[in-house]
Design a protein around this motif. Structure first.
Motif, mmCIF file in Angstrom:
data_model
loop_
_atom_site.group_PDB
_atom_site.id
_atom_site.type_symbol
_atom_site.label_atom_id
_atom_site.label_comp_id
_atom_site.label_asym_id
_atom_site.label_seq_id
_atom_site.Cartn_x
_atom_site.Cartn_y
_atom_site.Cartn_z
ATOM 1 N N ARG A 44 0.813 -1.218 0.000
ATOM 2 C CA ARG A 44 0.000 0.000 0.000
ATOM 3 C C ARG A 44 0.850 1.274 0.000
ATOM 4 O O ARG A 44 0.312 2.373 -0.048
ATOM 5 C CB ARG A 44 -0.916 0.003 1.219
ATOM 6 N N GLU A 45 2.165 1.127 0.069
ATOM 7 C CA GLU A 45 3.041 2.298 0.146
ATOM 8 C C GLU A 45 3.304 2.904 -1.234
ATOM 9 O O GLU A 45 3.429 2.200 -2.230
ATOM 10 C CB GLU A 45 4.375 1.920 0.795
ATOM 11 N N LYS A 46 3.428 4.208 -1.241
ATOM 12 C CA LYS A 46 3.670 4.955 -2.480
ATOM 13 C C LYS A 46 5.022 4.596 -3.092
ATOM 14 O O LYS A 46 5.154 4.501 -4.314
ATOM 15 C CB LYS A 46 3.608 6.450 -2.161
ATOM 16 N N LEU A 49 4.722 1.413 -5.109
ATOM 17 C CA LEU A 49 3.965 1.670 -6.341
ATOM 18 C C LEU A 49 4.834 2.345 -7.399
ATOM 19 O O LEU A 49 4.769 2.004 -8.574
ATOM 20 C CB LEU A 49 2.750 2.540 -6.040
ATOM 21 N N GLN A 50 5.641 3.295 -6.988
ATOM 22 C CA GLN A 50 6.493 4.023 -7.931
ATOM 23 C C GLN A 50 7.613 3.143 -8.481
ATOM 24 O O GLN A 50 8.000 3.280 -9.636
ATOM 25 C CB GLN A 50 7.099 5.256 -7.262
ATOM 26 N N TYR A 78 -5.500 -0.564 -5.513
ATOM 27 C CA TYR A 78 -4.124 -1.054 -5.580
ATOM 28 C C TYR A 78 -4.025 -2.266 -6.500
ATOM 29 O O TYR A 78 -3.082 -2.389 -7.282
ATOM 30 C CB TYR A 78 -3.591 -1.415 -4.190
ATOM 31 N N GLN A 81 -3.953 -1.077 -10.035
ATOM 32 C CA GLN A 81 -2.698 -0.414 -10.385
ATOM 33 C C GLN A 81 -1.593 -1.442 -10.646
ATOM 34 O O GLN A 81 -0.843 -1.329 -11.622
ATOM 35 C CB GLN A 81 -2.271 0.543 -9.278
ATOM 36 N N GLU A 133 13.157 7.356 -1.141
ATOM 37 C CA GLU A 133 11.902 7.910 -0.625
ATOM 38 C C GLU A 133 12.079 8.417 0.803
ATOM 39 O O GLU A 133 11.512 9.422 1.201
ATOM 40 C CB GLU A 133 10.807 6.840 -0.675
#
Length: 150
Positions: A44-46, A49-50, A78, A81, A133
């Motif tokens: 669930r962390e950005k 995802l990146q 999520y 994505q 990050e």
């Protein structure tokens, strides 16, 4: 000749699987086939995802074929994505059945043969991607004296 009643009872009990508990834990695959994994919270962390396309590219450079399993416990946004990112990379991805809802993993990247990777945690394997990050500059508030007399 096999007894038809025995065959019917075996088929009614469901498919016979080798190590079904292990397969439920690792989102319908075996632990030795896992290339990379992450927890539900990490999925669930950005930052993940990146960096997920980079992780997929690296995995597919070292292993063929590569598959992605997505937990049913992950939110639909999520899930979509991650499905979209894997499709763009040309990798097969699937959201596993609700039998795996109690798995601690959010994502599993695996192959169809033993990978020999240990540990499989994405945070440990790709720590440099996650450090970028965390290195965001921390803004320091000016002191009361600096605001008044500065």
């Amino acid at each position: 000749m096999t007894d038809i009643n025995k065959t019917i009872l075996e088929k009614a009990a469901g498919p016979s699987r080798l190590h079904p508990d292990e397969q439920r834990r690792f989102l319908e695959t075996y632990s030795e086939r896992v290339i990379a994994s992450c927890s539900l919270a990490d999925a669930r962390e950005k930052a993940l995802l990146q960096n997920f396309p980079t992780i997929l590219t690296d995995s597919s450079d070292h292993f063929q074929p590569v598959f992605v399993k997505i937990s049913p416990s992950l939110d639909e946004s999520y899930q979509l994505q991650y499905l979209k990112m894997t499709k763009e990379q040309g990798i097969v991805a699937s959201i596993v059945s609700d039998d795996c809802k109690n798995s601690p993993f959010g994502l599993i990247i695996h192959t169809d043969h033993p990978s020999g990777i240990d540990p499989t945690d994405m945070r440990l394997q790709y720590s440099q991607l996650f450090e970028e990050e965390n290195k965001a500059p921390i803004s320091k508030k000016p002191s009361l004296w600096k605001r008044l007399f500065g």
